[in-house]
Design an enzyme around this catalytic site. Structure first.
Site, mmCIF file in Angstrom:
data_model
loop_
_atom_site.group_PDB
_atom_site.id
_atom_site.type_symbol
_atom_site.label_atom_id
_atom_site.label_comp_id
_atom_site.label_asym_id
_atom_site.label_seq_id
_atom_site.Cartn_x
_atom_site.Cartn_y
_atom_site.Cartn_z
ATOM 1 N N ASN A 255 0.840 -1.199 0.000
ATOM 2 C CA ASN A 255 0.000 0.000 0.000
ATOM 3 C C ASN A 255 0.879 1.254 0.000
ATOM 4 O O ASN A 255 2.096 1.156 0.025
ATOM 5 C CB ASN A 255 -0.983 -0.018 1.177
ATOM 6 N N ASP B 178 -4.874 -5.950 4.844
ATOM 7 C CA ASP B 178 -5.984 -6.702 5.437
ATOM 8 C C ASP B 178 -6.079 -8.121 4.876
ATOM 9 O O ASP B 178 -6.654 -8.999 5.501
ATOM 10 C CB ASP B 178 -7.303 -5.970 5.184
ATOM 11 N N LYS C 269 8.488 -17.562 -9.633
ATOM 12 C CA LYS C 269 7.880 -16.390 -10.268
ATOM 13 C C LYS C 269 6.728 -16.827 -11.177
ATOM 14 O O LYS C 269 6.885 -17.763 -11.973
ATOM 15 C CB LYS C 269 8.954 -15.666 -11.083
ATOM 16 N N PHE D 45 -5.223 4.175 14.313
ATOM 17 C CA PHE D 45 -5.383 5.172 13.250
ATOM 18 C C PHE D 45 -6.493 4.702 12.323
ATOM 19 O O PHE D 45 -6.658 3.494 12.125
ATOM 20 C CB PHE D 45 -4.078 5.319 12.448
ATOM 21 N N LYS E 191 -14.463 1.653 14.969
ATOM 22 C CA LYS E 191 -13.183 0.956 15.203
ATOM 23 C C LYS E 191 -12.744 1.077 16.666
ATOM 24 O O LYS E 191 -12.131 0.158 17.210
ATOM 25 C CB LYS E 191 -12.102 1.523 14.266
ATOM 26 N N LYS F 292 -12.208 -2.506 18.407
ATOM 27 C CA LYS F 292 -10.829 -2.910 18.738
ATOM 28 C C LYS F 292 -10.445 -2.573 20.188
ATOM 29 O O LYS F 292 -9.273 -2.682 20.555
ATOM 30 C CB LYS F 292 -9.855 -2.250 17.753
HETATM 31 N N1 CTP Z 1 -4.919 -2.601 11.865
HETATM 32 C C1 CTP Z 1 -4.280 -3.698 12.344
HETATM 33 N N2 CTP Z 1 -4.353 -4.899 11.701
HETATM 34 C C2 CTP Z 1 -5.071 -5.018 10.570
HETATM 35 C C3 CTP Z 1 -5.729 -3.899 10.047
HETATM 36 C C4 CTP Z 1 -5.631 -2.709 10.718
HETATM 37 O O1 CTP Z 1 -3.619 -3.590 13.387
HETATM 38 N N3 CTP Z 1 -5.132 -6.189 9.951
HETATM 39 C C5 CTP Z 1 -4.851 -1.338 12.597
HETATM 40 C C6 CTP Z 1 -4.154 -0.208 11.847
HETATM 41 O O2 CTP Z 1 -2.768 -0.144 12.163
HETATM 42 C C7 CTP Z 1 -4.879 1.033 12.347
HETATM 43 C C8 CTP Z 1 -6.272 0.513 12.699
HETATM 44 O O3 CTP Z 1 -6.140 -0.891 12.830
HETATM 45 O O4 CTP Z 1 -4.328 1.571 13.515
HETATM 46 C C9 CTP Z 1 -7.318 0.819 11.665
HETATM 47 O O5 CTP Z 1 -6.879 0.395 10.399
HETATM 48 P P1 CTP Z 1 -7.799 0.562 9.110
HETATM 49 O O6 CTP Z 1 -7.095 -0.008 7.930
HETATM 50 O O7 CTP Z 1 -8.258 2.002 9.038
HETATM 51 O O8 CTP Z 1 -9.070 -0.275 9.505
HETATM 52 P P2 CTP Z 1 -9.482 -1.760 9.289
HETATM 53 O O9 CTP Z 1 -9.750 -2.332 10.641
HETATM 54 O O10 CTP Z 1 -8.527 -2.487 8.414
HETATM 55 O O11 CTP Z 1 -10.886 -1.584 8.579
HETATM 56 P P3 CTP Z 1 -11.218 -1.136 7.071
HETATM 57 O O12 CTP Z 1 -9.996 -1.445 6.237
HETATM 58 O O13 CTP Z 1 -12.400 -1.991 6.743
HETATM 59 O O14 CTP Z 1 -11.542 0.317 7.150
#
Ligand code: CTP
Length: 399
Positions: free
Chosen positions: A210, A279, A289, A323, A337, A341
């Site tokens: 990303n 995710d 490869k 975040f 969130k 969490k």
């Molecule tokens: N985070 C994490 N582990 C994951 C996904 C996210 O620890 N697998 C943490 C990120 O570091 C951030 C927070 O969760 O502090 C929110 O991440 P974000 O990507 O905004 O949210 P998601 O929970 O992944 O939800 P979505 O992508 O559906 O918005």
């Protein structure tokens, strides 16, 4: 941290002694009061006159010359200072310090001084790896002396290896952090910060990643260390210099980030989870490869563990900061969130707004808390956002 601090710099006869002139200059510019002690060998490499001009004070080289600043010089300098630093520290001074030998002004002052001490070993790699030197360094470490790790690179003996005196700016930072760890407003706090994006392998040469630059997490880690916190930074791959005086654990995948976070989690007071975690990951990472034979390629992705959610479930005493980078329904999504969490705070930003989000130096954030309250500090640099987050963490622990 350095303003007004009284620092004795001991210079021994290593070739890198010339770098110590710049170190003294940097410390003086930072408004520290510096006194220099040179060993006889050091005076063969750099003139005491140079240190006198740069430090603005007399340079002590000899136990026996009559024109000294203090009455009993070796006792008085050790009593006067807040900190003694030996840079460069040769194998010889390390051996003397570790074995209680005091046979010149520097070694005698070091022995008579009961203030904190830092040494910066600098020597040929083989000397550094010599069992006697390693043993002596271990003894000094057990005696409570801080040992700044030497740098790797080109050495005066013509080889590349470890044993280089770190750059003066880095030694200055180390000294600054040394004071911060004792006097900074976050002194005593242990922080886990995550930064950068994780990568999930598709095959040996490709990955899903990303756009995270890691700037936010790195700014937080650097500022927290400057304010005296003990910081572990778990970082995905980024193009940033590791912040000084921060323990960096490099990781690639979400699973690696999870393992690294879980390993340090029980010992930390707060977690600031600025990393952009992938995710999903490919169900199967190809061993070879993948060749472009087909017109289309379908990847099956499996959900990754949610690191922050797992930390929330295992929370005992830790203050958890998440975040949320959103493109719509910022407050609703971020608030959900916080609940899901088990967070103590979330830093939410709408990445579609100009000046916010990935790869910028600024951010427009909202801080959301479990009681539903929201703070909106407006457009700030990532550095300022980081310091505000740290202020809130500090408030929590000072209550
Ligand atoms: N985070 C994490 N582990 C994951 C996904 C996210 O620890 N697998 C943490 C990120 O570091 C951030 C927070 O969760 O502090 C929110 O991440 P974000 O990507 O905004 O949210 P998601 O929970 O992944 O939800 P979505 O992508 O559906 O918005």
């Amino acid at each position: 941290m350095l303003e007004g601090k009284k620092i004795v710099i001991g210079v021994t006869g290593g070739i890198a002694a010339y770098k110590t002139v710049t170190l003294v200059s940097r410390l003086v510019q930072a408004k520290a009061q510096v006194r220099v002690i040179m060993t006889e060998a050091a005076t063969k490499l750099v003139s005491p006159l140079l240190f006198k001009e740069i430090s603005g004070g007399p340079v002590a080289c000899d136990m026996w010359c009559g024109n000294q600043e203090f009455n009993v010089e070796h006792v008085a300098l050790g009593r006067w200072c807040d900190l003694m630093v030996v840079a460069p520290a040769t194998a010889n001074i390390i051996g003397k310090m570790a074995n209680g030998i005091a046979d010149d002004l520097l070694s005698t002052t070091l022995m008579a001084c009961d203030k904190p001490k830092i040494i910066c070993p600098a020597m040929n790699t083989n000397m550094l790896n010599n069992p006697a030197v390693m043993r002596n360094l271990e003894t000094l470490s057990q005696d409570g002396i801080s040992i700044m790790p030497s740098a790797a690179g080109h050495l005066a003996c013509g080889v590349n290896g470890s044993g280089r005196l770190p750059e003066p700016e880095d030694i200055k930072e180390y000294i600054d952090h040394f004071f911060a760890r004792h006097e900074g407003d976050l002194a005593g706090l242990k922080l886990l910060v995550t930064a950068g994006g994780t990568r999930e392998a598709i095959d040996p040469v490709r990955f899903i990643g990303n756009r995270s630059s890691g700037k936010m997490g790195y700014a937080i880690a650097r500022d927290a260390a400057c304010r005296g916190a003990d910081v572990v930074l778990v970082s995905g791959p980024v193009a940033l210099e590791p912040p000084p005086c921060v323990r960096v654990i490099p990781v690639e995948s979400t699973q690696e980030m999870l393992d690294a976070c879980l390993a340090v989690y029980p010992d930390v007071d707060a977690v600031i989870k600025a990393a952009a975690v992938a995710d999903y990951k490919p169900h199967h990472a190809a061993e070879q490869k993948i060749k472009k034979n087909e017109e289309s390629l379908t990847l099956t992705l499996d959900k990754n563990p949610d690191i922050l959610k797992l930390l929330g479930e295992r929370k005992t005493h830790q203050f958890l900061v998440g975040f949320a980078a959103e493109t719509q329904h910022l407050v609703e999504n971020a608030a959900a969130k916080v609940r899901k969490k088990n967070l103590d705070m979330i830093v939410a930003n709408d990445v579609t707004v100009k000046g916010a989000g990935f790869s910028t130096d600024t951010n427009i954030v909202k801080f959301l808390f479990p009681d539903g309250s929201i703070r909106e500090p407006g457009l700030l640099t990532k550095e300022e956002v980081g310091n505000l987050i740290l202020d809130i963490v500090k408030e929590h622990f000072r209550k």
